[in-house]
Motif scaffolding. Sequence first.
Motif, mmCIF file in Angstrom:
data_model
loop_
_atom_site.group_PDB
_atom_site.id
_atom_site.type_symbol
_atom_site.label_atom_id
_atom_site.label_comp_id
_atom_site.label_asym_id
_atom_site.label_seq_id
_atom_site.Cartn_x
_atom_site.Cartn_y
_atom_site.Cartn_z
ATOM 1 N N ILE A 1 1.161 4.057 -3.158
ATOM 2 C CA ILE A 1 0.669 5.471 -2.881
ATOM 3 C C ILE A 1 1.831 6.236 -3.142
ATOM 4 N N GLU A 2 3.312 5.902 -2.651
ATOM 5 C CA GLU A 2 4.296 6.929 -2.915
ATOM 6 C C GLU A 2 4.761 6.838 -4.466
ATOM 7 N N THR B 1 0.667 -1.252 -0.027
ATOM 8 C CA THR B 1 0.121 -0.160 0.192
ATOM 9 C C THR B 1 0.806 1.202 -0.032
ATOM 10 N N TYR B 2 1.652 1.263 0.985
ATOM 11 C CA TYR B 2 2.809 2.346 0.896
ATOM 12 C C TYR B 2 3.409 2.664 -0.257
ATOM 13 N N ALA C 1 -4.995 4.364 -3.358
ATOM 14 C CA ALA C 1 -3.663 4.652 -3.819
ATOM 15 C C ALA C 1 -3.524 4.757 -5.291
#
Length: 315
Positions: free
Chosen positions: A73-74, A69-70, A265
Amino acid sequence: MGGAVASVAGPVLGGFLTLLSWRAIFFINLPVGLVALLLFTRIARSPRREAPLDATGQIAAVVAMGGLTYGVIEAGADGFGAPGVLIALGLAVLALIVFLRSQARGRHPMVPLDLFRSRGVVVPLLGGFAFTVGFYGLVFLLSLYFQELRGLSSSATGLAFLPMTVVTAFMNLVAARAAERFGARVPMAVGLFLMAVGLMVLCAVPQSTPVWLMAVLLVPVGAGGALAVPALTAVLLDNVPAERAGTASGVLNTFRQLGGALAVAVYGALITTDFLHGMRVGLTISTVLLLVMAAAALTLKRPADMTTPMKETRP
């Protein structure tokens, strides 16, 4: 019904809470949670079965989903070639490998992998994932669309979701009756297909479409989701042994939550350059996922007791 109404009521309630402060939306769970805890103290204990904690599986699953997920998103802001994104995605892959290995070889796996050998389990899980991608992706995109491109206030944006909220509450009552009459797989397929049609129409309407009409066009999406989710839950639980019902339900909720997180995301990344184009691409992705899972639902065999979970809830 409670979960479905809570989900669709979020934009409505959140829109009005932001009139006080945007931080207020994070406190709405506190009184609800306290009431739930109070009610839990007044019910009898459920049957208990000893199950040692699978620490390796738990940690690996959290790291895998968090890293994925991170990273996604990034990647929307920095690109997939950014060092932080590559590290996060690489960590997610390694954690997934550790998770699968621990579930395959562990003595007390958190999620026994043989659970996924049945189509009656895999299809509802992926259907739940597709539903959440479509639903939460839509709410995320249209919340921004109404405010950024159409100039609505947060409260007016919340009201635009109100017709969908009302219809969703009603359709959850219809879903059980439909499953009793037609079997659970038919409402599941019809609900996912109805969501796909609703998203397809929203994807095609011009930007000048009146807000009231877009609010009406949201109704098929909510109605389809309310029809599909109880049915896919029934299909899932009907295809696992009773002692694995809790595990299967937990896996379904995980698939749904992961779908919602990834939808926000990915779709957030799509709208960074051209909002309208990115929104339509996102809605198209959701439409395709839902159509595929609607077709997959129709391929499921219908066991003789498919409607049992629904009938047991009747007074």
